[in-house]
Design a protein around this motif. Sequence first.
Motif, PDB file in Angstrom:
ATOM      1  N   GLY A  78     163.676  66.175  50.126  1.00 15.58           N
ATOM      2  CA  GLY A  78     162.160  66.374  49.712  1.00 15.58           C
ATOM      3  C   GLY A  78     161.679  67.532  50.155  1.00 15.58           C
ATOM      4  O   GLY A  78     160.580  67.912  50.300  1.00 15.58           O
ATOM      5  N   GLU A 236     156.871  68.385  56.809  1.00 17.33           N
ATOM      6  CA  GLU A 236     156.602  67.940  55.413  1.00 17.33           C
ATOM      7  C   GLU A 236     155.284  67.967  54.981  1.00 17.33           C
ATOM      8  O   GLU A 236     155.062  68.001  53.645  1.00 17.33           O
ATOM      9  CB  GLU A 236     157.173  66.431  55.272  1.00 17.33           C
ATOM     10  N   ASP A 237     154.246  68.211  55.669  1.00 17.26           N
ATOM     11  CA  ASP A 237     152.782  68.274  55.232  1.00 17.26           C
ATOM     12  C   ASP A 237     152.739  69.723  55.013  1.00 17.26           C
ATOM     13  O   ASP A 237     151.855  70.008  54.122  1.00 17.26           O
ATOM     14  CB  ASP A 237     151.882  67.582  56.165  1.00 17.26           C
ATOM     15  N   ASN A 265     163.457  64.300  59.301  1.00 17.50           N
ATOM     16  CA  ASN A 265     163.514  63.666  57.941  1.00 17.50           C
ATOM     17  C   ASN A 265     164.351  62.483  58.163  1.00 17.50           C
ATOM     18  O   ASN A 265     165.702  62.602  58.565  1.00 17.50           O
ATOM     19  CB  ASN A 265     163.663  64.408  57.119  1.00 17.50           C
ATOM     20  N   PRO A 323     160.752  54.562  54.478  1.00 12.30           N
ATOM     21  CA  PRO A 323     160.545  55.854  53.926  1.00 12.30           C
ATOM     22  C   PRO A 323     161.179  57.289  54.657  1.00 12.30           C
ATOM     23  O   PRO A 323     161.476  57.115  56.079  1.00 12.30           O
ATOM     24  CB  PRO A 323     159.235  56.096  53.545  1.00 12.30           C
ATOM     25  N   PHE A 325     159.804  59.760  54.960  1.00 11.46           N
ATOM     26  CA  PHE A 325     158.940  60.407  55.684  1.00 11.46           C
ATOM     27  C   PHE A 325     157.764  59.293  56.128  1.00 11.46           C
ATOM     28  O   PHE A 325     157.211  58.566  55.215  1.00 11.46           O
ATOM     29  CB  PHE A 325     157.837  61.259  54.794  1.00 11.46           C
ATOM     30  N   SER A 326     157.634  59.197  57.394  1.00  9.57           N
ATOM     31  CA  SER A 326     156.514  58.043  58.076  1.00  9.57           C
ATOM     32  C   SER A 326     156.307  58.286  59.337  1.00  9.57           C
ATOM     33  O   SER A 326     157.073  58.991  60.069  1.00  9.57           O
ATOM     34  CB  SER A 326     156.988  56.730  57.684  1.00  9.57           C
ATOM     35  N   TYR A 349     153.273  55.425  53.224  1.00  8.32           N
ATOM     36  CA  TYR A 349     154.299  56.505  53.029  1.00  8.32           C
ATOM     37  C   TYR A 349     155.490  55.799  52.009  1.00  8.32           C
ATOM     38  O   TYR A 349     156.509  56.579  51.867  1.00  8.32           O
ATOM     39  CB  TYR A 349     154.967  56.790  54.321  1.00  8.32           C
ATOM     40  N   HIS A 351     155.744  55.516  48.885  1.00 10.14           N
ATOM     41  CA  HIS A 351     155.869  56.130  47.715  1.00 10.14           C
ATOM     42  C   HIS A 351     157.023  57.282  48.049  1.00 10.14           C
ATOM     43  O   HIS A 351     157.442  57.582  46.761  1.00 10.14           O
ATOM     44  CB  HIS A 351     154.802  57.017  47.400  1.00 10.14           C
ATOM     45  N   HIS A 352     157.363  57.395  49.092  1.00 11.03           N
ATOM     46  CA  HIS A 352     158.499  58.249  49.273  1.00 11.03           C
ATOM     47  C   HIS A 352     159.764  57.704  48.983  1.00 11.03           C
ATOM     48  O   HIS A 352     159.802  56.359  49.164  1.00 11.03           O
ATOM     49  CB  HIS A 352     158.290  59.075  50.823  1.00 11.03           C
TER      50      HIS A 352
END
Length: 407
Positions: A78, A236-237, A265, A323, A325-326, A349, A351-352
């Motif tokens: 991602g 990631e943000d 990740n 996920p 990412f979380s 999170y 939806h990742h």
Amino acid sequence: MEKRNLPERPGWRDEAVKLGFTFADMGGEPYWDETSAYRFTLQEIEQDIEAPATELHAMCREAVALVARDEAWLTRLGIPQRHWDLVAGSWAEGQPELYGRMDLAYDGTGPAKLLEYNADTPTALYESASFQWLWFEQQQAAGVLDEDCDQFNSIHEAIVARWTQICADGEDVHFAADPENPEDYATVETLAWAAREAGLGAHFTALAQIGLTDEGQFADEQSRVIGTLFKLYPWEDMLRDEFATHLQSAGARFIEPPWKAILSNKGILPLLWQMFPGHPNLLPAFFLDDVAEAMRGGSPAPAVAQAFAAAQDELARGHVLKPIFSREGAGVTIFEAGREVARTEDDSYSHHPMIVQGLAPLPAFDGFHPVLGAWIVGESCCGLGLREDRARITHNLSRFKPHFIEG
């Protein structure tokens, strides 16, 4: 490894407030809890935690080296394509890392299992490095702990030494976080304290106050140009921030470096299992997209078919969905024998992309389930912090517990 009930230090909450540890209680519950502590033997620390965590970190670096030159893996993790050069270049240039925290499942009877690696913005640093060492010294002085006891904790000293290795003498470092979050502020202040001890300049700036100069450089609220920036802001943000287009051109050096976007990740877990199948400190892990059909009795993706077949029985006994990412257990679900047994309410999170990881059940001590946080500074494990919860999934209000070594 055992949990022992111990007397609390008189007036420790007042001392915590004086020291700036303002979040020792959160949500009406204790966050720092010294009514008991975890006791380890020196053999457990050295052989089951310290050495494996250092080895796991070396394995993680091998994984980063692979991903940094593989567009398919950069995509799978991602990482936005427009920043592949930034991420891969930071690894190729050898940009240095500072610290990280590996979360391990361990009960004193078998190999510690890596649950995940918080390699970019790990918190609980102040509690681990400073306040639990103060607890240890004071409990030893009070006779609660024997004189021959110890604590696995050279975190502060290791960070001071690391700053001297990765920064020039007298270099100015900006430390950015959300000043309204006391835990985040405590984390950056702990790092800044070590930086000052290493002879560096340390300047706090609120993340929201960082802007751009007319020349396109990052600057703080006093218009000081930022040359080196430690940011408690996940990559990631950050890679998706409106300022992300300036990350390369601004000329700033970032700590942690951009290649930590690979390592922080949870998608790194399937890669580690692919690279080091059957390693005693790893759990089987796969991307859900590759094995979703197989988990329902169908076939896995051809690329993971052999690995899945080898791990199928273990995953059937128990597995975890999480996920890539979380934070703080968000989006985590635990299954045993195909039945959901625990889930976090926070699905922010979810939806990742998801991974499937073998289940390493956390041990139970007096109804609480501890997770070990093995601290990595540079490339070596140098300390331990524990958090426990009545629930099987650790979250942001889980209690921090001190530890000591005896025997």
